[in-house]
Design a protein around this motif. Structure first.
Motif, short mmCIF file in Angstrom:
data_model
loop_
_atom_site.label_atom_id
_atom_site.label_comp_id
_atom_site.label_asym_id
_atom_site.label_seq_id
_atom_site.Cartn_x
_atom_site.Cartn_y
_atom_site.Cartn_z
N TYR A 1 74.55 37.97 33.94
CA TYR A 1 74.25 38.61 35.23
C TYR A 1 74.41 40.12 35.12
O TYR A 1 73.58 40.89 35.61
CB TYR A 1 75.17 38.07 36.32
N GLU A 2 75.48 40.54 34.49
CA GLU A 2 75.73 41.97 34.31
C GLU A 2 74.67 42.59 33.41
O GLU A 2 74.18 43.70 33.67
CB GLU A 2 77.12 42.16 33.71
N GLU A 3 74.29 41.89 32.33
CA GLU A 3 73.28 42.42 31.41
C GLU A 3 71.93 42.53 32.10
O GLU A 3 71.17 43.48 31.85
CB GLU A 3 73.19 41.50 30.19
N ARG B 1 71.93 45.67 34.11
CA ARG B 1 71.77 46.84 33.26
C ARG B 1 70.33 46.98 32.78
O ARG B 1 69.79 48.10 32.69
CB ARG B 1 72.73 46.75 32.07
N PRO C 1 76.69 51.41 34.74
CA PRO C 1 77.86 50.53 34.63
C PRO C 1 78.60 50.35 35.95
O PRO C 1 79.05 49.24 36.27
CB PRO C 1 78.73 51.22 33.58
N VAL D 1 77.29 43.47 41.22
CA VAL D 1 77.12 42.18 40.55
C VAL D 1 78.47 41.56 40.21
O VAL D 1 78.78 40.45 40.66
CB VAL D 1 76.28 42.35 39.25
N VAL D 2 79.28 42.29 39.43
CA VAL D 2 80.53 41.70 38.96
C VAL D 2 81.52 41.49 40.10
O VAL D 2 82.08 40.39 40.27
CB VAL D 2 81.17 42.59 37.86
N ALA E 1 76.48 48.11 38.26
CA ALA E 1 76.55 46.72 37.82
C ALA E 1 77.86 46.08 38.23
O ALA E 1 77.90 44.92 38.67
CB ALA E 1 76.36 46.63 36.31
N PHE E 2 78.94 46.84 38.11
CA PHE E 2 80.24 46.30 38.50
C PHE E 2 80.32 46.11 40.01
O PHE E 2 80.77 45.06 40.49
CB PHE E 2 81.36 47.24 38.04
N PRO F 1 78.32 36.88 31.34
CA PRO F 1 77.91 38.29 31.24
C PRO F 1 76.40 38.49 31.40
O PRO F 1 75.94 39.62 31.49
CB PRO F 1 78.38 38.69 29.85
#
Length: 240
Positions: A185-187, A190, A196, A203-204, A199-200, A183
């Motif tokens: 990478y997602e943080e 952000r 959100p 990145v995700v 980020a999804f 997580p």
């Protein structure tokens, strides 16, 4: 150039793998060869003649079965099942990263269909939609009843029957994927001001992309050959 010879263990494993592949695809290869039998041929060796007789019969249609229409229905159902499974699996994987109230019960109920006999599940779905038919018909007047067919169909009961088979597999795979997902990478995204959704998306999704493609291909394959769940729940039409 290396002159190292292959060890005996390598050839043993290579032979074992070749035997495994032959075991998997041998029956299909036999059926392909037998399909070139003559008009008097069947599922026997040696071949009784060699012709395209059975391919012509297949193109003409087998009795009331429209092969081309059944093929299109199979493709359509497999594609829709794949799309639903991928979307729901990814969303469930994202949701289950946090503690959910009743999440364990929901998970066990979802995966329970994997251990249930497929014919029982599909028969139950078929009966459920027939009960829905009975309820709908009781509320319609005589004129509307003439135009009403059934709630059973490709995109209703058959779709539900297939999702009871493909969705649990998709959930298990996506849970494993997100269990290994870092997580950080997602943080970081952000922290840099990403929403959100950004980020999804940026990145995700790229990081889990190969797994999502794999889930989609696996789900389509499961749907494509699941005749036991389709037949009792699809109504008057049929798939390939």
């Amino acid at each position: 150039m290396s002159n190292d010879k292959r060890s005996a263990g390598f050839w043993f494993l290579a032979l074992f793998f070749a035997a495994f592949v032959l075991f998997l695809y041998g029956p299909m290869l036999v059926i392909v060869v037998l399909s070139f039998q003559g008009p008097e041929g069947g599922l026997t060796f040696p071949l009784r003649g060699f012709s395209l007789h059975w391919f012509y019969k297949l193109a003409e249609g087998l009795g009331t079965v429209d092969i081309a229409a059944a093929f299109r229905r199979s493709l359509l159902l497999g594609g829709v099942v794949m799309a639903f499974t991928v979307v729901l699996s990814v969303l469930a994987g994202l949701a289950f990263r946090k503690k959910l109230s009743g999440g364990n019960l929901l998970f066990y109920v979802t995966v329970a269909s994997l251990i249930m006999p497929s014919i029982i599940v599909s028969l139950g779905i078929g009966l459920q939609f027939r009960l829905i038919d009975t309820g709908i018909k009781s509320m319609l007047n005589e004129g509307m009843l003439e135009n009403y067919g059934t709630a059973l169909g490709l995109m209703t009961s058959a779709l539900g029957a297939h999702l009871t088979w493909t969705l649990p597999f998709g959930l298990l795979i996506m849970f494993a994927v997100f269990n290994r997902f870092n997580p950080a990478y997602e943080e970081a995204a952000r922290d840099l001001g990403a929403t959100p959704w950004q980020a999804f998306r940026h990145v995700v999704l790229p990081l889990i992309g190969p797994s999502v493609v794999g889930v989609g291909m696996f789900r389509f394959t499961l749907s494509w050959d699941e005749i036991a769940r389709t037949s009792p729940a699809i109504g008057d039409v049929n798939t390939l």
